[in-house]
Design an enzyme around this catalytic site. Structure first.
Site, PDB file in Angstrom:
ATOM      1  N   HIS A   1       0.803  -1.225  -0.101  1.00  0.00           N
ATOM      2  CA  HIS A   1      -0.007  -0.030   0.035  1.00  0.00           C
ATOM      3  C   HIS A   1       1.018   1.360  -0.027  1.00  0.00           C
ATOM      4  CE1 HIS A   1      -3.314   2.520   0.275  1.00  0.00           C
ATOM      5  NE2 HIS A   1      -3.928   2.073   1.549  1.00  0.00           N
TER       6      HIS A   1
ATOM      7  N   ARG B   1      -3.206  11.785   2.578  1.00  0.00           N
ATOM      8  CA  ARG B   1      -3.334  10.839   1.789  1.00  0.00           C
ATOM      9  C   ARG B   1      -3.604  11.811   0.491  1.00  0.00           C
ATOM     10  NH1 ARG B   1      -5.064   5.942   1.953  1.00  0.00           N
ATOM     11  NH2 ARG B   1      -3.975   5.881  -0.052  1.00  0.00           N
TER      12      ARG B   1
HETATM   13  N1  NVA Z   1      -4.325  -3.863   5.714  1.00  0.00           N
HETATM   14  C1  NVA Z   1      -5.651  -3.320   5.399  1.00  0.00           C
HETATM   15  C2  NVA Z   1      -5.266  -1.665   5.114  1.00  0.00           C
HETATM   16  C3  NVA Z   1      -6.579  -0.957   4.612  1.00  0.00           C
HETATM   17  C4  NVA Z   1      -6.100   0.551   4.402  1.00  0.00           C
HETATM   18  C5  NVA Z   1      -6.582  -3.925   4.560  1.00  0.00           C
HETATM   19  O1  NVA Z   1      -5.824  -4.241   3.494  1.00  0.00           O
HETATM   20  O2  NVA Z   1      -7.619  -3.848   4.584  1.00  0.00           O
HETATM   21  N1   CP Z   2      -5.957   3.957   4.554  1.00  0.00           N
HETATM   22  C1   CP Z   2      -6.865   3.595   3.498  1.00  0.00           C
HETATM   23  O1   CP Z   2      -6.265   3.064   2.295  1.00  0.00           O
HETATM   24  O2   CP Z   2      -8.381   3.830   3.375  1.00  0.00           O
HETATM   25  P1   CP Z   2      -9.437   3.254   2.438  1.00  0.00           P
HETATM   26  O3   CP Z   2      -9.467   1.906   2.556  1.00  0.00           O
HETATM   27  O4   CP Z   2     -10.654   4.035   3.070  1.00  0.00           O
HETATM   28  O5   CP Z   2      -9.057   3.802   1.103  1.00  0.00           O
END
Ligand code: NVA
Ligand code: CP
Length: 313
Positions: free
Chosen positions: A135, A300
């Protein structure tokens, strides 16, 4: 210093040097100031952005959509319930078509391979808005938030506590080790990151002057922390593992006691959000004085705008 990143994709921060990351962060601080001052700029006028989402999103979608639109560009949201990608059409073919119509593509979904194929076959910059593995745009916002709080990154102790093998743990380990930080994952052994990625990040740390420690010892891990970070215990797509994770990770919950163990009055708490209060973090911490999660969420947008400015203009 300025770098020419035009045409580059952001699939993982592994592909960017410390100096390139610093450059993107510098643009992020500038565009945040501009936004606060009310200055109107139209840098993406006449440009289009395809935004593909296989998974849900609040922050990432909003950040890409508002950052692109307020600069005069046209973002186009596509959930995989609407488009042919991966169902009736190969990823390669969808990529080729989108590359003919759009200036850039954002992708959020399951496989890292999908975002890599989109970049390979579209011929336009592709931004990873989260996969099971990485991410990277979140980490840019996290680094920006740490800079706002401490003025710099190098030498700070950044402790990630919880599911040590998810997309956030992996990506933070890459970003922090590149930037010369002391990065720690505190997690039970069964949730440690892949050894090959840990070794890769240790080699980034050797270059940057940082280090990487993976431990299941909470006291050893958190002492002296400048930043304590956590994420959900069951990521999107892993909902069936939730009960098992609660059992395994309850001792690793970020609560007042764990924050005290840092021994640092100026420690900050961070979380990519969405958060589950009462699981990975208590309300007292996420809603408390040390928490920086709302600045982090706002950042973000500024960091996503910055990466698009750096790669599209
Ligand atoms: N580890 C989490 C991050 C969300 C922004 C997921 O993948 O659901
Ligand atoms: N932190 C993040 O990626 O949030 P969302 O899942 O809301 O995009």
């Amino acid at each position: 210093m300025a770098f020419n990143l035009k045409g580059r994709s952001l699939l993982t921060l592994k592909d960017f040097s410390k100096e390139e990351i610093e450059f993107i962060l510098q643009i992020s601080h500038e565009v945040k100031k501009e936004r606060r001052s009310g200055k109107i700029t139209q840098r993406f006028l006449g440009k289009t952005l395809a935004m593909i989402f296989e998974k849900r999103s609040t922050r990432t979608r909003s950040a890409f959509e508002t950052a692109f639109a307020e600069e005069g560009g046209h973002p186009s949201f596509m959930s995989t319930d609407d488009i042919q990608l991966g169902a009736k059409e190969t990823i390669e073919d969808t990529a080729r078509v989108l590359g003919r119509m759009f200036d850039a593509i954002e992708f959020r979904g399951f496989k890292q391979e999908t975002v890599e194929k989109l970049a390979e076959y579209s011929g336009v910059p592709v931004y990873n808005g989260l996969t099971d593995k990485f991410h990277p745009t979140q980490v840019l916002a996290d680094l920006m938030t740490v800079q706002e709080n401490f003025g710099s990154l190098k030498g700070l102790k950044f402790v990630y506590c919880g599911d040590g093998r998810n997309n956030m743990a992996n990506s933070l380990m890459i970003g922090c080790s590149k930037m010369g930080m002391k990065f720690v994952i505190v997690a039970p052994k069964s949730l440690w990151p892949e050894e090959s990625l840990v070794n890769e990040c240790k080699s980034f740390a050797e270059v940057s002057g940082g280090n990487v420690l993976i431990t299941d010892d909470i006291d050893e891990g958190v002492v002296g922390a400048d930043v304590v970070y956590t994420d959900v215990w069951a990521s999107m797509g892993e909902e069936s593992k939730r009960a098992e994770r609660i059992k395994l990770l309850t001792p690793y919950q970020v609560n007042d006691e764990l924050m005290e163990k840092t021994g640092n009055r100026d420690v900050i708490f961070m979380h990519c959000l969405p958060a589950v209060r009462g699981e990975e973090v208590t309300a007292s911490v996420i809603d408390g004085l040390h928490s920086r999660v709302w600045d982090e969420a706002e950042n973000r947008k500024h960091t996503i705008k910055a990466i698009m400015i750096a790669t599209l203009l």
